[in-house]
Scaffold this active site. Structure first.
Site, PDB file in Angstrom:
ATOM      1  N   THR A  34      68.440  33.445  45.568  1.00 30.23           N
ATOM      2  CA  THR A  34      67.984  33.787  46.915  1.00 30.23           C
ATOM      3  C   THR A  34      68.809  33.038  47.958  1.00 30.23           C
ATOM      4  OG1 THR A  34      65.770  34.160  46.067  1.00 30.23           O
ATOM      5  CG2 THR A  34      65.964  33.807  48.436  1.00 30.23           C
ATOM      6  N   GLU A 118      56.882  24.607  44.816  1.00 30.57           N
ATOM      7  CA  GLU A 118      57.288  25.990  45.077  1.00 30.57           C
ATOM      8  C   GLU A 118      56.175  26.947  44.611  1.00 30.57           C
ATOM      9  OE1 GLU A 118      60.530  27.526  42.743  1.00 30.57           O
ATOM     10  OE2 GLU A 118      60.883  29.179  44.129  1.00 30.57           O
ATOM     11  N   GLY A 216      48.795  58.784  52.717  1.00 27.36           N
ATOM     12  CA  GLY A 216      50.245  59.020  52.749  1.00 27.36           C
ATOM     13  C   GLY A 216      50.991  58.076  53.660  1.00 27.36           C
ATOM     14  N   GLY A 239      60.143  32.606  40.622  1.00 22.09           N
ATOM     15  CA  GLY A 239      59.426  31.315  40.622  1.00 22.09           C
ATOM     16  C   GLY A 239      58.711  31.069  39.305  1.00 22.09           C
ATOM     17  N   GLY A 240      59.062  31.836  38.278  1.00 20.18           N
ATOM     18  CA  GLY A 240      58.370  31.791  36.976  1.00 20.18           C
ATOM     19  C   GLY A 240      57.400  32.945  36.890  1.00 20.18           C
TER      20      GLY A 240
END
Ligand SMILES: Cc1cc2nc3c(=O)[nH]c(=O)nc-3n(C[C@H](O)[C@H](O)[C@H](O)COP(=O)(O)OP(=O)(O)OC[C@H]3O[C@@H](n4cnc5c(N)ncnc54)[C@H](O)[C@@H]3O)c2cc1C
Length: 255
Positions: A34, A118, A216, A239-240
């Site tokens: 990222t 995190e 929709g 992140g796992g």
């Protein structure tokens, strides 16, 4: 961390760094990083000893213009378009020993320390995103009519909203408790894994159910619920993964 052949199984990382005088020479590749395209400094998890799992890992800081450091594709994703996701390549990249972060061989320990924070932050984000989605949906179903009455007046709509509101109400004190434990330094890896597992799975359930109530229009980018739904999809993977969170939780229960 992540490499083309290694994601969940971090101990199998193969990007290597070998000592040569006052320098380390890095070879290998990373993917799914990222902000890797934008980053000027990249902290690279490297294997600094050929043998061994966790104790063979170290963190090396690679700078944007170092020779042999190349960025590959900005990977096209189905959601989360606001950040880039990069491939990184290291071909005999020479890094001074001063760019070794902490002690050689302790990389895995440092990663473990930050991963808990995190994961907690992803649990918090999951709860916050769910709250936002519920708010947009309440607004929408009270304004939208079908069969001559507001969508909010159907029993199904009321029940779905009530179920989601209950899940959010139950989740918030748990996440708050994890935050307090984190501040006190007592949040365990399993506690952080629970926060991530629950918060992100909740985010997926809620954005999916909210999108359904938009009909929709939920499947368009005209309302925020559509992008929120695709953005949520990755949160149980990065992140796992949820499966890895469960193995961390199970390990603490059974130890
Ligand atoms: C948009 C995005 C951003 C990302 N950002 C970063 C980043 O900044 N830095 C970074 O290092 N990585 C990043 N990643 C990578 C991400 O962390 C990995 O994709 C993730 O850890 C899963 O690894 P994998 O893709 O190799 O899947 P795999 O490890 O190949 O897993 C495939 C499947 O097998 C399951 N599985 C694997 N092992 C087990 C097990 N022991 N028990 C049960 N099931 C198992 C997994 O849960 C999954 O369902 C990002 C990924 C994406 C998509």
């Amino acid at each position: 961390m992540t490499e083309p052949s290694t994601g969940s199984d971090l101990a199998s990382i193969s990007t290597s760094a070998t000592r040569d005088g006052d320098e380390w020479v890095i070879n290998g590749a990373k993917t799914f990083i990222t902000n890797g395209i934008n980053a000027d400094l990249v902290i690279v998890v490297c294997r600094t000893r050929p043998e061994g799992g966790r104790s063979a890992m170290s963190l090396l800081v690679v700078e944007r213009d170092m020779a042999g450091f190349e960025r590959g594709r900005n990977i096209e994703k189905i959601g989360q378009h606001s950040n880039d996701t990069a491939e990184l390549f290291f071909d005999d990249v020479r890094v001074p020993n001063g760019n070794l972060l902490g002690e050689e061989g302790n990389g895995f320990e440092y990663l473990g320390f930050n991963l808990a924070q995190e994961r907690l932050s992803m649990g918090i984000t999951g709860l916050a995103a769910s709250k936002a989605a519920l708010g947009w949906t309440i607004d929408y179903v009270t304004q939208r009519s079908a069969f001559g009455q507001p969508v909010a007046s159907f029993q199904n709509t009321k029940f779905v909203l009530a179920e989601m509101a209950t899940e959010l109400a139950v989740t918030e004190p748990f996440i708050d408790q994890c935050v307090m434990q984190h501040i006190a330094g007592t949040l365990s890896p399993a506690g952080a894994a629970m926060a991530k597992l629950w918060g992100t799975e909740l985010q997926q359930r809620v954005t999916d159910r909210c999108l359904q109530l938009f009909g929709g229009y939920g499947y368009t980018t005209e309302y925020p619920i559509g992008p929120a739904y695709v953005d949520a999809r990755v949160t149980t993977i990065y992140g796992g993964t949820s499966e890895i969170m469960k193995t961390i939780i199970a390990k603490e229960i059974l130890d």
